[in-house]
Design an enzyme around this catalytic site. Structure first.
Site, mmCIF file in Angstrom:
data_model
loop_
_atom_site.group_PDB
_atom_site.id
_atom_site.type_symbol
_atom_site.label_atom_id
_atom_site.label_comp_id
_atom_site.label_asym_id
_atom_site.label_seq_id
_atom_site.Cartn_x
_atom_site.Cartn_y
_atom_site.Cartn_z
ATOM 1 C CE1 TYR A 1 -1.149 -1.780 9.946
ATOM 2 C CE2 TYR A 1 -1.598 -2.459 7.694
ATOM 3 C CZ TYR A 1 -1.984 -2.360 9.019
ATOM 4 O OH TYR A 1 -3.201 -2.873 9.407
ATOM 5 C CD GLN B 1 -2.639 1.654 0.361
ATOM 6 O OE1 GLN B 1 -3.118 0.792 -0.372
ATOM 7 N NE2 GLN B 1 -2.877 2.932 0.187
HETATM 8 N N1 CAA Z 1 -1.680 5.962 -4.679
HETATM 9 C C1 CAA Z 1 -0.964 6.819 -5.446
HETATM 10 N N2 CAA Z 1 -0.647 8.053 -5.067
HETATM 11 C C2 CAA Z 1 -1.068 8.455 -3.855
HETATM 12 C C3 CAA Z 1 -1.799 7.614 -3.002
HETATM 13 C C4 CAA Z 1 -2.104 6.326 -3.474
HETATM 14 N N3 CAA Z 1 -2.812 5.457 -2.725
HETATM 15 N N4 CAA Z 1 -2.051 8.265 -1.860
HETATM 16 C C5 CAA Z 1 -1.490 9.484 -1.993
HETATM 17 N N5 CAA Z 1 -0.926 9.596 -3.197
HETATM 18 C C6 CAA Z 1 -0.212 10.745 -3.777
HETATM 19 C C7 CAA Z 1 -1.024 12.015 -3.624
HETATM 20 O O1 CAA Z 1 -1.917 12.142 -4.693
HETATM 21 C C8 CAA Z 1 0.063 13.049 -3.648
HETATM 22 O O2 CAA Z 1 0.486 13.224 -4.964
HETATM 23 P P1 CAA Z 1 0.943 14.687 -5.518
HETATM 24 O O3 CAA Z 1 2.148 15.040 -4.704
HETATM 25 O O4 CAA Z 1 1.234 14.456 -6.955
HETATM 26 O O5 CAA Z 1 -0.229 15.572 -5.264
HETATM 27 C C9 CAA Z 1 1.146 12.334 -2.881
HETATM 28 O O6 CAA Z 1 0.940 10.955 -3.013
HETATM 29 C C10 CAA Z 1 1.015 12.610 -1.390
HETATM 30 O O7 CAA Z 1 2.041 13.380 -1.155
HETATM 31 P P2 CAA Z 1 2.052 14.192 0.202
HETATM 32 O O8 CAA Z 1 3.388 14.806 0.279
HETATM 33 O O9 CAA Z 1 0.847 15.086 0.294
HETATM 34 O O10 CAA Z 1 1.901 13.028 1.249
HETATM 35 P P3 CAA Z 1 1.857 13.151 2.787
HETATM 36 O O11 CAA Z 1 3.247 13.159 3.319
HETATM 37 O O12 CAA Z 1 0.943 14.248 3.217
HETATM 38 O O13 CAA Z 1 1.228 11.739 3.130
HETATM 39 C C11 CAA Z 1 -0.432 10.049 3.128
HETATM 40 C C12 CAA Z 1 -0.134 11.507 2.891
HETATM 41 C C13 CAA Z 1 0.175 9.575 4.447
HETATM 42 C C14 CAA Z 1 0.099 9.227 2.010
HETATM 43 C C15 CAA Z 1 -1.965 9.974 3.201
HETATM 44 O O14 CAA Z 1 -2.439 10.195 1.912
HETATM 45 C C16 CAA Z 1 -2.500 8.671 3.712
HETATM 46 O O15 CAA Z 1 -2.635 8.506 4.915
HETATM 47 N N6 CAA Z 1 -2.841 7.748 2.814
HETATM 48 C C17 CAA Z 1 -3.497 6.505 3.202
HETATM 49 C C18 CAA Z 1 -2.541 5.365 3.320
HETATM 50 C C19 CAA Z 1 -3.363 4.164 3.693
HETATM 51 O O16 CAA Z 1 -4.140 3.647 2.898
HETATM 52 N N7 CAA Z 1 -3.244 3.690 4.911
HETATM 53 C C20 CAA Z 1 -4.046 2.611 5.365
HETATM 54 C C21 CAA Z 1 -4.447 2.881 6.764
HETATM 55 S S1 CAA Z 1 -5.696 1.766 7.333
HETATM 56 C C22 CAA Z 1 -4.865 0.345 7.618
HETATM 57 O O17 CAA Z 1 -3.692 0.254 7.510
HETATM 58 C C23 CAA Z 1 -5.704 -0.822 8.017
HETATM 59 C C24 CAA Z 1 -5.541 -1.936 7.082
HETATM 60 O O18 CAA Z 1 -4.875 -2.914 7.399
HETATM 61 C C25 CAA Z 1 -6.248 -1.922 5.783
#
Ligand code: CAA
Length: 240
Positions: A147, A141
């Site tokens: 994780y 992910q």
């Molecule tokens: N796929 C592709 N690109 C992604 C993405 C994804 N899934 N998520 C974010 N991005 C991209 C954004 O579009 C952004 O792109 P740009 O810079 O071109 O705009 C970039 O990545 C994010 O950059 P940031 O610098 O803004 O990132 P950040 O440092 O603020 O971090 C993050 C943000 C932590 C990635 C946040 O988006 C996040 O929390 N994402 C979710 C991750 C996730 O799914 N976690 C699961 C948690 S639940 C769990 O873990 C339980 C389980 O077992 C299922």
């Protein structure tokens, strides 16, 4: 006599649902938690399930906590390693601390939870080890190198334990939840969460009880020949 079950991270989220499901199935349940005293007290008040505080990342604390559970309730025959944390960040921003915290809790925490109960299970010729992995351990992910590594590691752990425990009547299996409606998933930014839900063919998040029912089945005597397996409960969020 009813069996004793320990659920780590068992007072909140998926763990709370597992603790309740096992209690309803007739087990004597102990729910471990790490820090949130208020939530643990509320959980005990609501369910009557006792809670025990220790940090699963700490081996000595785990050993002492498990000894206390066994002194209070009897030998642990079912252990559910559920406690887990996220420290999400894209890899280029992930700090060594974010890496280490997740490894210590989610992966070493499984060792620390199972290792103290394993000799007793071998002696008594019965045991159930159930580890809560994740769809993200199966598919990876974005922002979860730490994780996903631990959750993929869980699958290696149960496949290995299964081979060691099979002749001693012990099974070790993993459950891989998809995205479940818990605080952990609700902490994901709303926009990101919406895009994740759009990728789930079921069109919704799972409920903690849907994971708890998988655990209750794996814990049962009926599941004796299921060993080293993985049950995925993810609303058909498959990956190629
Ligand atoms: N796929 C592709 N690109 C992604 C993405 C994804 N899934 N998520 C974010 N991005 C991209 C954004 O579009 C952004 O792109 P740009 O810079 O071109 O705009 C970039 O990545 C994010 O950059 P940031 O610098 O803004 O990132 P950040 O440092 O603020 O971090 C993050 C943000 C932590 C990635 C946040 O988006 C996040 O929390 N994402 C979710 C991750 C996730 O799914 N976690 C699961 C948690 S639940 C769990 O873990 C339980 C389980 O077992 C299922």
């Amino acid at each position: 006599m009813s069996r004793v079950a320990l659920v780590t991270g068992g007072s909140r989220g998926i763990g709370a649902a597992i603790s309740a499901a096992l209690k309803n199935a007739g087990y004597k349940v102990a729910a471990n938690y790490a820090g949130n005293d208020e939530a643990a007290a509320a959980f005990t008040k609501e369910t009557g399930i006792p809670t025990y505080k220790w940090n699963v990342a700490d081996y000595e604390a785990s050993k002492a906590g498990i000894a206390k559970v066994e002194a209070d309730l009897g030998p642990i025959e079912v252990v559910v390693a559920n406690a887990g944390i996220t420290r999400d960040a894209p890899f280029h921003k992930m700090s060594p601390e974010q890496w280490q915290q997740v490894i210590d809790t989610n992966l070493t925490g499984v060792f620390n939870t199972v290792h103290p109960v394993w000799p007793g299970m071998r002696e008594r010729k019965f045991g159930r080890v159930i580890v809560i992995s994740s769809v993200n351990g199966q598919k990876g992910q974005f922002a979860q190198v730490n994780y996903a590594a631990t959750k993929a590691g869980d699958i290696g752990i149960v496949r290995s334990l299964a081979q060691e425990g099979a002749r001693a009547g012990i099974t070790a299996n993993a459950v891989c939840p998809g995205y479940i409606a818990t605080e952990m998933v609700m902490a994901v930014p709303e926009k990101v969460r919406e895009s994740i839900i759009a990728q789930i063919p079921a069109g919704r998040l799972g409920e903690p009880e849907e994971i708890a029912r998988c655990v209750a089945f794996l814990a049962s005597d009926d599941a004796q020949f299921i060993n080293g397996s993985t049950i995925s409960a993810n609303g058909a969020q498959f990956f190629g």
